[in-house]
Design a protein around this motif. Structure first.
Motif, PDB file in Angstrom:
ATOM      1  N   ILE A  83       0.773  -1.218   0.097  1.00 51.94           N
ATOM      2  CA  ILE A  83       0.102  -0.005   0.052  1.00 51.94           C
ATOM      3  C   ILE A  83       0.981   1.035   0.169  1.00 51.94           C
ATOM      4  O   ILE A  83       0.558   2.123  -0.749  1.00 51.94           O
ATOM      5  CB  ILE A  83      -0.847   0.028   1.046  1.00 51.94           C
ATOM      6  CG1 ILE A  83      -1.976  -1.430   1.154  1.00 51.94           C
ATOM      7  CG2 ILE A  83      -1.545   1.324   1.335  1.00 51.94           C
ATOM      8  CD1 ILE A  83      -2.914  -1.170  -0.307  1.00 51.94           C
ATOM      9  N   ALA A  84       2.163   1.263   0.976  1.00 53.21           N
ATOM     10  CA  ALA A  84       2.900   2.599   0.935  1.00 53.21           C
ATOM     11  C   ALA A  84       3.463   2.839  -0.129  1.00 53.21           C
ATOM     12  O   ALA A  84       3.556   4.166  -0.857  1.00 53.21           O
ATOM     13  CB  ALA A  84       3.799   2.215   2.045  1.00 53.21           C
ATOM     14  N   PHE A  85       3.983   1.705  -1.185  1.00 53.81           N
ATOM     15  CA  PHE A  85       4.418   2.244  -2.411  1.00 53.81           C
ATOM     16  C   PHE A  85       3.362   2.504  -3.532  1.00 53.81           C
ATOM     17  O   PHE A  85       3.975   3.504  -4.252  1.00 53.81           O
ATOM     18  CB  PHE A  85       5.085   0.676  -3.024  1.00 53.81           C
ATOM     19  CG  PHE A  85       6.089   0.158  -2.338  1.00 53.81           C
ATOM     20  CD1 PHE A  85       6.770   0.577  -1.300  1.00 53.81           C
ATOM     21  CD2 PHE A  85       6.387  -1.277  -2.442  1.00 53.81           C
ATOM     22  CE1 PHE A  85       7.592   0.031  -0.566  1.00 53.81           C
ATOM     23  CE2 PHE A  85       7.438  -2.037  -1.761  1.00 53.81           C
ATOM     24  CZ  PHE A  85       7.974  -1.230  -0.903  1.00 53.81           C
ATOM     25  N   ARG A  86       2.237   2.191  -3.377  1.00 53.30           N
ATOM     26  CA  ARG A  86       1.200   2.670  -4.105  1.00 53.30           C
ATOM     27  C   ARG A  86       1.092   4.346  -4.029  1.00 53.30           C
ATOM     28  O   ARG A  86       0.594   5.032  -4.565  1.00 53.30           O
ATOM     29  CB  ARG A  86      -0.143   1.875  -4.115  1.00 53.30           C
ATOM     30  CG  ARG A  86      -0.277   0.672  -4.900  1.00 53.30           C
ATOM     31  CD  ARG A  86      -1.273  -0.308  -4.514  1.00 53.30           C
ATOM     32  NE  ARG A  86      -1.619  -1.479  -5.463  1.00 53.30           N
ATOM     33  CZ  ARG A  86      -0.795  -2.526  -5.376  1.00 53.30           C
ATOM     34  NH1 ARG A  86       0.251  -2.691  -4.546  1.00 53.30           N
ATOM     35  NH2 ARG A  86      -0.830  -3.324  -6.092  1.00 53.30           N
ATOM     36  N   ILE A  87       0.748   4.394  -2.630  1.00 54.80           N
ATOM     37  CA  ILE A  87       0.608   5.833  -2.195  1.00 54.80           C
ATOM     38  C   ILE A  87       1.702   6.774  -2.623  1.00 54.80           C
ATOM     39  O   ILE A  87       1.385   7.986  -3.029  1.00 54.80           O
ATOM     40  CB  ILE A  87       0.263   5.792  -0.772  1.00 54.80           C
ATOM     41  CG1 ILE A  87      -1.136   5.036  -0.234  1.00 54.80           C
ATOM     42  CG2 ILE A  87       0.491   7.499   0.007  1.00 54.80           C
ATOM     43  CD1 ILE A  87      -1.228   5.163   1.131  1.00 54.80           C
ATOM     44  N   PHE A  88       3.061   6.179  -2.515  1.00 55.25           N
ATOM     45  CA  PHE A  88       4.079   7.121  -2.833  1.00 55.25           C
ATOM     46  C   PHE A  88       4.013   7.423  -4.290  1.00 55.25           C
ATOM     47  O   PHE A  88       4.378   8.548  -4.822  1.00 55.25           O
ATOM     48  CB  PHE A  88       5.420   6.567  -2.479  1.00 55.25           C
ATOM     49  CG  PHE A  88       6.514   7.293  -2.391  1.00 55.25           C
ATOM     50  CD1 PHE A  88       6.851   8.360  -1.575  1.00 55.25           C
ATOM     51  CD2 PHE A  88       7.573   6.707  -3.045  1.00 55.25           C
ATOM     52  CE1 PHE A  88       7.944   9.001  -1.813  1.00 55.25           C
ATOM     53  CE2 PHE A  88       8.897   7.422  -3.147  1.00 55.25           C
ATOM     54  CZ  PHE A  88       8.978   8.715  -2.578  1.00 55.25           C
ATOM     55  N   GLU A  89       3.930   6.473  -5.046  1.00 53.74           N
ATOM     56  CA  GLU A  89       3.736   6.660  -6.416  1.00 53.74           C
ATOM     57  C   GLU A  89       2.803   7.604  -6.950  1.00 53.74           C
ATOM     58  O   GLU A  89       2.860   8.413  -7.870  1.00 53.74           O
ATOM     59  CB  GLU A  89       3.462   5.289  -7.412  1.00 53.74           C
ATOM     60  CG  GLU A  89       4.991   4.373  -7.095  1.00 53.74           C
ATOM     61  CD  GLU A  89       6.176   4.713  -7.935  1.00 53.74           C
ATOM     62  OE1 GLU A  89       6.188   6.087  -8.268  1.00 53.74           O
ATOM     63  OE2 GLU A  89       7.077   4.120  -8.185  1.00 53.74           O
ATOM     64  N   ALA A  90       1.553   7.522  -6.246  1.00 51.57           N
ATOM     65  CA  ALA A  90       0.505   8.012  -6.571  1.00 51.57           C
ATOM     66  C   ALA A  90       0.515   9.536  -6.304  1.00 51.57           C
ATOM     67  O   ALA A  90      -0.018  10.244  -6.820  1.00 51.57           O
ATOM     68  CB  ALA A  90      -0.859   7.185  -6.063  1.00 51.57           C
ATOM     69  N   SER A  91       1.453   9.803  -5.496  1.00 50.44           N
ATOM     70  CA  SER A  91       1.562  11.164  -4.852  1.00 50.44           C
ATOM     71  C   SER A  91       2.731  11.639  -5.786  1.00 50.44           C
ATOM     72  O   SER A  91       3.244  12.846  -5.525  1.00 50.44           O
ATOM     73  CB  SER A  91       1.934  11.320  -3.560  1.00 50.44           C
ATOM     74  OG  SER A  91       3.345  10.739  -3.362  1.00 50.44           O
ATOM     75  N   HIS A  92       3.332  10.919  -7.044  1.00 53.69           N
ATOM     76  CA  HIS A  92       4.342  11.511  -7.851  1.00 53.69           C
ATOM     77  C   HIS A  92       5.737  11.428  -6.884  1.00 53.69           C
ATOM     78  O   HIS A  92       6.477  12.615  -6.876  1.00 53.69           O
ATOM     79  CB  HIS A  92       4.248  12.679  -8.516  1.00 53.69           C
ATOM     80  CG  HIS A  92       3.298  12.531  -9.443  1.00 53.69           C
ATOM     81  ND1 HIS A  92       2.777  13.603 -10.390  1.00 53.69           N
ATOM     82  CD2 HIS A  92       2.280  11.627 -10.167  1.00 53.69           C
ATOM     83  CE1 HIS A  92       2.005  13.169 -11.375  1.00 53.69           C
ATOM     84  NE2 HIS A  92       1.729  11.871 -11.071  1.00 53.69           N
ATOM     85  N   ARG A  93       5.632  10.573  -5.868  1.00 53.77           N
ATOM     86  CA  ARG A  93       6.788  10.610  -4.990  1.00 53.77           C
ATOM     87  C   ARG A  93       7.197  11.680  -4.110  1.00 53.77           C
ATOM     88  O   ARG A  93       8.277  12.121  -3.574  1.00 53.77           O
ATOM     89  CB  ARG A  93       8.058  10.135  -5.646  1.00 53.77           C
ATOM     90  CG  ARG A  93       8.101   8.779  -6.472  1.00 53.77           C
ATOM     91  CD  ARG A  93       9.528   8.194  -6.795  1.00 53.77           C
ATOM     92  NE  ARG A  93       9.324   6.964  -7.681  1.00 53.77           N
ATOM     93  CZ  ARG A  93      10.415   6.308  -7.892  1.00 53.77           C
ATOM     94  NH1 ARG A  93      11.598   6.657  -7.265  1.00 53.77           N
ATOM     95  NH2 ARG A  93       9.959   5.043  -8.320  1.00 53.77           N
TER      96      ARG A  93
END
Length: 257
Positions: A83-93
């Motif tokens: 989940i954390a990776f998806r959130i990080f990517e969705a926020s454009h890191r």
């Protein structure tokens, strides 16, 4: 078939279909995840026929993280980082993402996966208990937990902690297995869960018993409306939920207002 818990309070002494003494569940759950840590994501694919990826994408899509620095997200019981990776990517890191898990082996898997993805040290990994979060009040803009809340002994305490560490206006999202509400699919899913999954766990991970517990814990977890009521009781507002794939999983959403 063992009845679902009428409330999350009943989950404190429920280890699958076994009733245990208060204080005994956490060590038993810890042992389960020590055994499955290295094959956890592979077994999620097998157990859900890959659908857990779709559900996780849907949860992060519903969260819709802003693409700006300074926005803070806490993913609880998220050791391997899905989940954390998806959130990080969705926020454009751009987001400040923290992964919290009580199991150090799961966190080791998450750190290794983060480095393989080129995230470096952008994400924080914290070993701690969902019932006693090591953060100040009003610290995060979002709190997420996927397939973890049913393994927490004192779920009401974890929900209260989620409310405490969220800022006013913060979002709570929980993805959890639920109750199938489609004829025919319910029977097929039942057979798959209780007969196939433990055998596959034995073949893939070398031990079928942890997966038997995971299946049984799904059946004991309260129905969406009962769990939604507990979220509201913890102080959250605008509580809602969405069933996924005929009710196999449910995403719960709420806000701290």
């Amino acid at each position: 078939m063992t009845d679902r818990a009428a409330s999350t309070g009943a989950m404190e002494t429920s280890f699958g279909y076994r009733t245990v003494e208060k204080g005994q569940k956490q060590p038993l759950v810890d042992d389960v995840f020590r055994k499955v840590a290295e094959r956890y994501d592979l077994m999620n694919d097998i157990m859900s026929a890959g659908l857990h990826r779709v559900w996780k994408d849907a949860m992060v899509g519903w969260l819709n993280p802003p693409k700006r620095p300074g926005w803070r997200s806490l993913d609880v019981a998220g050791g391997t980082g899905d989940i954390a990776f998806r959130i990080f990517e969705a926020s454009h890191r751009q987001a400040d993402v923290t992964v919290l898990d009580i199991n150090g082996l799961m966190l080791e898997v998450g750190r290794e996966r983060a480095h393989k993805r080129g995230f470096g040290d952008a994400l924080a990994f914290v070993e701690a208990n969902a019932e006693e979060l090591p953060f100040e009040d009003n610290s995060f803009d979002a709190y997420t937990i996927a397939f973890g809340i049913r393994n927490v002994p004192r779920i009401e305490t974890a929900l209260a902690e989620a409310h405490r560490v969220l800022k006013t206006g913060g979002r709570f999202l929980c993805l959890e297995f639920s109750e199938v509400d489609m004829p025919l699919l319910d029977k097929a899913y039942e057979a798959w869960s209780f007969h196939a999954i433990p055998r596959i766990g034995q073949a893939v991970a070398g031990d079928g018993e942890p997966y038997r517990y995971l299946v049984e814990s799904i059946r004991k977890f309260p129905r969406p409306e009962a769990f939604g009521a507990m979220i509201g009781k913890a102080g959250f507002d605008r509580v809602s939920w969405r069933g996924m794939t005929g009710g196999i999983a449910t995403i719960h959403s709420a806000w701290k207002l």
